[in-house]
Design an enzyme around this catalytic site. Structure first.
Site, PDB file in Angstrom:
ATOM      1  N   GLU A  96       0.817  -1.213   0.000  1.00  0.00           N
ATOM      2  CA  GLU A  96       0.000   0.000   0.000  1.00  0.00           C
ATOM      3  C   GLU A  96       0.853   1.267   0.000  1.00  0.00           C
ATOM      4  O   GLU A  96       0.548   2.227  -0.693  1.00  0.00           O
ATOM      5  CB  GLU A  96      -0.904  -0.016   1.239  1.00  0.00           C
ATOM      6  CG  GLU A  96      -1.920   1.094   1.224  1.00  0.00           C
ATOM      7  CD  GLU A  96      -2.544   1.297   2.598  1.00  0.00           C
ATOM      8  OE1 GLU A  96      -3.167   2.341   2.781  1.00  0.00           O
ATOM      9  OE2 GLU A  96      -2.379   0.424   3.471  1.00  0.00           O
ATOM     10  N   ASP A  97       1.936   1.267   0.795  1.00  0.00           N
ATOM     11  CA  ASP A  97       2.683   2.517   1.008  1.00  0.00           C
ATOM     12  C   ASP A  97       3.955   2.651   0.177  1.00  0.00           C
ATOM     13  O   ASP A  97       4.607   3.677   0.226  1.00  0.00           O
ATOM     14  CB  ASP A  97       3.053   2.649   2.503  1.00  0.00           C
ATOM     15  CG  ASP A  97       1.817   2.785   3.372  1.00  0.00           C
ATOM     16  OD1 ASP A  97       0.766   3.105   2.812  1.00  0.00           O
ATOM     17  OD2 ASP A  97       1.902   2.549   4.582  1.00  0.00           O
TER      18      ASP A  97
END
Length: 766
Positions: A96-97
């Site tokens: 996600e990051d």
């Protein structure tokens, strides 16, 4: 400059050391468990995540990697999960990051870990995004990935627990959103998976951020009554210890103290004070069975022994040993009368049952044969099939969907028998019709009644545990729209709605065609704005409802509709007392002069509701004072007055609604529309009056009404609006409506009332 540089370098070294120590602690915890020792894959996952999150910090200023390590620590230590889950927890934010993809994870760590990380990535950002529909979609994703691999939700709960533990660094509106979502979904989910300890901590943390004053007050009272509880515990357990020693058991006696959140819930629901709650203390007997085969027998032997020392409550024996709860919980609960005249609950569990109660589903993996254990995936199948059932026919509305989940996955169970004696588990509060749909949709849709324990009952009859149910059907029976009002299970609701939707689609289509013809005949087009205006005029929430109403002729289009669309209704003056007053229905001013001033201003102020623009800083609180109170909407669901813990919610028209933080509607809003929540605070100076009501009960006597009005009017100077009192067999019941400045006034009134001779119970109801 050099000093600053040195300081920064020292800080970096400190953080590096902190990260290394945190990871070493995780490895030590893992090595102390009974899992197969796969240290290599955990170390590999840690190094990969550390590299991926390099240079990123959390809001509190510490390196981001400490968050995945903390989540993995919870998964390992508090849930007892193995290497696969720990590695997935360490990697849960990487996709996600950072720029890495699920494919990268699969190539390096294999498909199992990649599948879990993928599941966690899909449900990131709380459960919910911006829109309600997107939020429901996200929740469905959570449940779908969960039905593929239960570890997804277990790690998600660990992630949420760590976020709750570090919630102090977030702004207040974010705290309410996260705390509300936790109470509404994650705590019941943890409970349903049997993670009792984590459930309690999640509830307490949510409570602490939503009602800080109430939390602090309960904590303080718990601390001040600790010594009394210790004495009571020692005195109560002394004869039990003696008896258990005589029987030759290895055991441990623990005091279980009710959590602040459950104490507060009881105070709210039962309208009692802290001092009036008698079940704050319970006793746990955790014994080591003499042999595995004797485990259940030993449990009942202990029960027989202690119920000879103390008298047991005849209606309070709960046998979860032979009928475990759906989350695997097993124990024998018995309520005994202590020598001091207090009922005390005793929970009897074996060591195995205790571990199941604390770690729930995760503890199943600990009891496989052989010294080492692996994670087993075949558990909870029935529950997961219920999830799939709900997802097969999803609710169109996000709120309904969340309710369906809460109703079915988190309800307590009852056991019901079929005519052939098969046992079926159903949610508590279900009806005979729910049972019919549970067996088969055909049975449900043609059900005309049921026989419960050989007696004829209607479809809406609520079932009790142990009932034997036979469903009666008729081919001429069809689904009735009123059924939706009394069924409670998701399966029944979804099937009834699906059948009704099928039937109403035709009517809806006719309605849409009729509306289109009418609009064309009047030179108008069917636009969203036109449909919205018509919905508002006929008090309907959705366009579909409008089509349906036109289709079944409950709405007949005419001149009123035409005038509304052409703006001819606007010129009519608002009626006296309408305008902004309808948004603050309980607001009163403190004098006739002020009243006149407010009334003359009415027509201007009716347009004065705050409209939220994009520039609003949601991180800052909004302050409600005498000058702007009329610009907010106060819905009837919870009736907030100054002194209540409140929050703001931006509705569909961009107006701000004010709700109590404990309001059930607000609970849904926090979980479903988290990004629209605002922090709200009162800034009132006791010049306006608000309506409040109290309920009063006691022993009737001559002069009681005089004494009540004397305390309210003469001593406290309260303006009474309405008083209703009825007396029956020497007991009186009454409701008093009055005007107060804030919640503090209500508390003073309640305390003063309790001092009147003969008054037994006083509680605030509004």
């Amino acid at each position: 400059m050099d000093k600053d540089k040195e300081r920064t370098e020292e800080k970096v070294i400190d953080y590096e050391k902190m990260v290394d120590e945190a990871f070493q602690h995780l490895l030590d915890t893992y090595l102390a468990s009974r899992h197969r020792k796969k240290v290599d894959i955990i170390t590999k996952a840690f190094n990969f995540a550390r590299q991926a999150h390099k240079g990123v910090r959390r809001l509190s200023g510490e390196p981001y990697i400490l968050h995945p390590i903390a989540v993995a620590q919870i998964a390992c230590e508090e849930m007892g999960l193995g290497a696969t889950s720990i590695s997935a927890a360490l990697l849960h934010d990487v996709v996600e990051d950072t720029d890495y993809t699920v494919e990268d994870i699969e190539n390096i760590f294999g498909s199992k870990i990649a599948q879990i990380v993928d599941g966690l990535t899909k449900i990131s950002g709380g459960i919910f995004g911006e829109q309600a529909s997107a939020q429901a979609e996200n929740f469905k994703k959570l449940l779908l990935t969960m039905s593929d691999d239960i570890r997804v939700i277990l790690i998600k709960i660990c992630d949420r627990l760590h976020n709750m533990r570090t919630l102090a660094s977030q702004p207040a509106n974010k705290q309410y959103k996260i705390a509300g979502e936790t109470l509404y979904i994650y705590a019941p989910l943890a409970n349903r998976l049997g993670l009792n300890k984590i459930k309690t901590e999640l509830e307490d943390l949510s409570f602490r951020y939503e009602h800080p004053d109430a939390y602090a007050s309960i904590e303080k009272k718990l601390a001040s009554t600790q010594a009394q509880r210790d004495t009571l515990f020692d005195e109560f357990t002394a004869p039990i210890r003696k008896e258990l020693d005589k029987m030759g058991f290895e055991y441990e006696l623990k005091a279980r103290v009710k959590s602040p959140y459950s104490i507060w819930c009881k105070m709210q629901n039962k309208h009692v004070t802290f001092e009036e709650i008698y079940d704050i203390l319970a006793v746990r007997i955790i014994y080591k069975p003499k042999s595995k085969e004797e485990e259940i027998n030993n449990c009942f032997q202990i029960y027989v022994a202690i119920s000879q020392i103390y008298k047991s409550h005849p209606d309070r024996l709960r046998d979860w040993v032979n009928h475990p709860k759906a989350n695997g919980y097993q124990a024998l609960h018995v309520t005994l009368m202590s020598a001091k005249g207090r009922w005390i609950e005793v929970q009897i569990r074996s060591e195995h049952m205790n571990e199941l109660a604390e770690q729930g589903f995760a503890a199943h993996w600990k009891y496989k044969d052989g010294g080492e254990i692996t994670e087993d995936e075949g558990e909870l199948n029935e529950w997961l099939s219920t999830i799939k059932e709900i997802l097969d026919d999803p609710q169109p509305d996000a709120m309904d969907f969340l309710d369906a989940i809460k109703l079915n996955l988190f309800a307590s169970e009852i056991f019901v028998f079929t005519p052939k004696g098969e046992i079926k588990t159903m949610p508590a509060g279900c009806t005979a019709l729910d049972f019919a749909f549970h067996i088969h949709t055909f049975l449900g849709s043609h059900c005309i009644g049921a026989k419960v324990n050989h007696k004829l009952v209607p479809l809406s009859h609520k079932l009790q545990s142990g009932d034997q149910v036979e469903i009666l059907t008729s081919m001429s029976q069809h689904v009735d729209p009123s059924w939706i009002n009394f069924v409670s299970t998701a399966k029944a609701k979804a099937k009834i709605q699906a059948i009704l939707r099928r039937e109403s689609r035709e009517v809806q289509k006719n309605g849409e065609e009729r509306l289109l013809q009418w609009l064309r005949a009047n030179d108008l087009e069917m636009t969203t704005a036109v449909l919205d205006r018509l919905c508002e005029l006929h008090d309907l929430k959705k366009h579909d409802s409008l089509f349906l109403s036109i289709g079944d002729k409950t709405v007949i289009l005419g001149d009123t509709d035409l005038n509304e669309l052409r703006g001819k209704n606007k010129s009519e003056k608002p009626t006296e007392g309408r305008g902004w007053r309808r948004y603050v229905p309980f607001l009163k001013t403190s004098g006739k002069k002020e009243m006149q001033a407010v009334n003359t201003d009415d027509s201007e102020r009716s347009e004065g509701l705050i409209i939220v623009t994009k520039d609003l800083n949601k991180k800052k609180p909004i302050f409600i004072n005498e000058d702007n109170v009329y610009r907010y909407v106060f819905p009837h669901c919870c009736h907030a007055i100054p002194g209540d813990d409140i929050l703001g919610y931006i509705d569909n028209k961009n107006h701000i609604e004010i709700h109590k933080r404990s309001c059930p509607v607000a609970a849904k809003l926090k979980a479903s529309y988290g990004t629209r929540i605002l922090d709200a605070k009162w800034d009132m100076h006791r010049s306006l009056f608000f309506e409040a009501a109290i309920q009063i009960r006691g022993i009737d006597r001559s002069g009681m009404l005089h004494d009540i009005s004397d305390v309210l009017s003469d001593q406290l100077g309260i303006n009474i609006r309405k008083i209703t009192i009825t007396s029956d067999n020497g007991i009186f019941d009454g409701t008093i409506e009055m005007q107060v400045h804030d919640r503090n006034d209500v508390e003073v009134i309640v305390e003063s009332m309790k001092n009147i001779k003969g008054v037994q119970e006083v509680q605030s109801v509004l």
